[in-house]
Scaffold this motif. Sequence first.
Motif, PDB file in Angstrom:
ATOM      1  N   LEU A  78      -4.620 -18.447 -11.427  1.00 30.30           N
ATOM      2  CA  LEU A  78      -4.943 -18.876 -12.797  1.00 30.30           C
ATOM      3  C   LEU A  78      -5.314 -20.353 -12.827  1.00 30.30           C
ATOM      4  O   LEU A  78      -6.135 -20.779 -13.638  1.00 30.30           O
ATOM      5  CB  LEU A  78      -3.776 -18.587 -13.739  1.00 30.30           C
ATOM      6  N   LEU A  79      -4.711 -21.121 -11.929  1.00 27.32           N
ATOM      7  CA  LEU A  79      -5.062 -22.542 -11.852  1.00 27.32           C
ATOM      8  C   LEU A  79      -6.497 -22.725 -11.368  1.00 27.32           C
ATOM      9  O   LEU A  79      -7.152 -23.705 -11.724  1.00 27.32           O
ATOM     10  CB  LEU A  79      -4.088 -23.284 -10.939  1.00 27.32           C
ATOM     11  N   GLU A  80      -7.003 -21.784 -10.570  1.00 30.27           N
ATOM     12  CA  GLU A  80      -8.393 -21.866 -10.119  1.00 30.27           C
ATOM     13  C   GLU A  80      -9.350 -21.782 -11.300  1.00 30.27           C
ATOM     14  O   GLU A  80     -10.392 -22.433 -11.318  1.00 30.27           O
ATOM     15  CB  GLU A  80      -8.690 -20.763  -9.116  1.00 30.27           C
ATOM     16  N   VAL A  81      -9.002 -20.986 -12.297  1.00 28.58           N
ATOM     17  CA  VAL A  81      -9.821 -20.899 -13.513  1.00 28.58           C
ATOM     18  C   VAL A  81      -9.809 -22.248 -14.225  1.00 28.58           C
ATOM     19  O   VAL A  81     -10.846 -22.742 -14.669  1.00 28.58           O
ATOM     20  CB  VAL A  81      -9.314 -19.772 -14.440  1.00 28.58           C
ATOM     21  N   LEU A  82      -8.634 -22.840 -14.327  1.00 27.09           N
ATOM     22  CA  LEU A  82      -8.511 -24.158 -14.953  1.00 27.09           C
ATOM     23  C   LEU A  82      -9.301 -25.207 -14.176  1.00 27.09           C
ATOM     24  O   LEU A  82      -9.999 -26.037 -14.772  1.00 27.09           O
ATOM     25  CB  LEU A  82      -7.038 -24.559 -15.059  1.00 27.09           C
ATOM     26  N   HIS A  83      -9.223 -25.160 -12.856  1.00 32.44           N
ATOM     27  CA  HIS A  83      -9.986 -26.110 -12.026  1.00 32.44           C
ATOM     28  C   HIS A  83     -11.478 -26.002 -12.322  1.00 32.44           C
ATOM     29  O   HIS A  83     -12.172 -27.007 -12.456  1.00 32.44           O
ATOM     30  CB  HIS A  83      -9.764 -25.837 -10.535  1.00 32.44           C
ATOM     31  N   LYS A  90     -16.612 -26.714  -7.910  1.00 36.82           N
ATOM     32  CA  LYS A  90     -17.990 -26.342  -8.246  1.00 36.82           C
ATOM     33  C   LYS A  90     -18.119 -24.859  -8.579  1.00 36.82           C
ATOM     34  O   LYS A  90     -19.214 -24.368  -8.814  1.00 36.82           O
ATOM     35  CB  LYS A  90     -18.918 -26.697  -7.080  1.00 36.82           C
ATOM     36  N   SER A  91     -17.015 -24.142  -8.589  1.00 29.61           N
ATOM     37  CA  SER A  91     -17.039 -22.709  -8.868  1.00 29.61           C
ATOM     38  C   SER A  91     -17.509 -22.452 -10.292  1.00 29.61           C
ATOM     39  O   SER A  91     -17.081 -23.128 -11.221  1.00 29.61           O
ATOM     40  CB  SER A  91     -15.645 -22.117  -8.704  1.00 29.61           C
ATOM     41  N   ALA A  97     -13.265 -16.780 -13.622  1.00 33.17           N
ATOM     42  CA  ALA A  97     -12.376 -16.171 -14.617  1.00 33.17           C
ATOM     43  C   ALA A  97     -12.348 -14.655 -14.471  1.00 33.17           C
ATOM     44  O   ALA A  97     -11.269 -14.033 -14.539  1.00 33.17           O
ATOM     45  CB  ALA A  97     -12.809 -16.577 -16.025  1.00 33.17           C
ATOM     46  N   LEU A  98     -13.502 -14.029 -14.270  1.00 35.72           N
ATOM     47  CA  LEU A  98     -13.552 -12.572 -14.127  1.00 35.72           C
ATOM     48  C   LEU A  98     -12.853 -12.100 -12.857  1.00 35.72           C
ATOM     49  O   LEU A  98     -12.112 -11.108 -12.868  1.00 35.72           O
ATOM     50  CB  LEU A  98     -15.005 -12.085 -14.156  1.00 35.72           C
ATOM     51  N   GLN A  99     -13.086 -12.796 -11.762  1.00 36.30           N
ATOM     52  CA  GLN A  99     -12.436 -12.421 -10.502  1.00 36.30           C
ATOM     53  C   GLN A  99     -10.925 -12.545 -10.605  1.00 36.30           C
ATOM     54  O   GLN A  99     -10.180 -11.649 -10.204  1.00 36.30           O
ATOM     55  CB  GLN A  99     -12.956 -13.275  -9.349  1.00 36.30           C
ATOM     56  N   VAL A 100     -10.466 -13.652 -11.145  1.00 34.44           N
ATOM     57  CA  VAL A 100      -9.022 -13.872 -11.273  1.00 34.44           C
ATOM     58  C   VAL A 100      -8.420 -12.881 -12.257  1.00 34.44           C
ATOM     59  O   VAL A 100      -7.360 -12.307 -12.005  1.00 34.44           O
ATOM     60  CB  VAL A 100      -8.728 -15.337 -11.677  1.00 34.44           C
TER      61      VAL A 100
END
Length: 109
Positions: A78-83, A90-91, A97-100
């Motif tokens: 979930l933090l990857e979405v925030l990042h 650069k994601s 968001a969809l993958q997570v």
Amino acid sequence: NNRACANLSLPLSTELLHLVNMLQKLYFVLFNLVSAAGWAWCWFIIVSHLHEFSDPNGPKNLWKELGVVLTNTQSLALLEVLHSLLGLTKSPFMQTALQVASRIGLVYG
């Protein structure tokens, strides 16, 4: 003298930017280490339960031990979405968001 103040603020801004960059790198190193440790722990639990797969209760026993670790480790994503949302990586936001969301749905669903 205003000119002296302007000259002083440039090195401070550069130093502050350098500090922020260093802290960001440190954060991502720690984030990735924690994530890798979580997945390694999941793998260790799975491997340690391989001998139970012939047991009808094997999957239930595995999930009892693995469930919390796997759920917490996957929740870090979930933090990857925030990042992505904050532009720290650069994601692309929607793809991330969809993958997570799909992985979180599998773990919690």
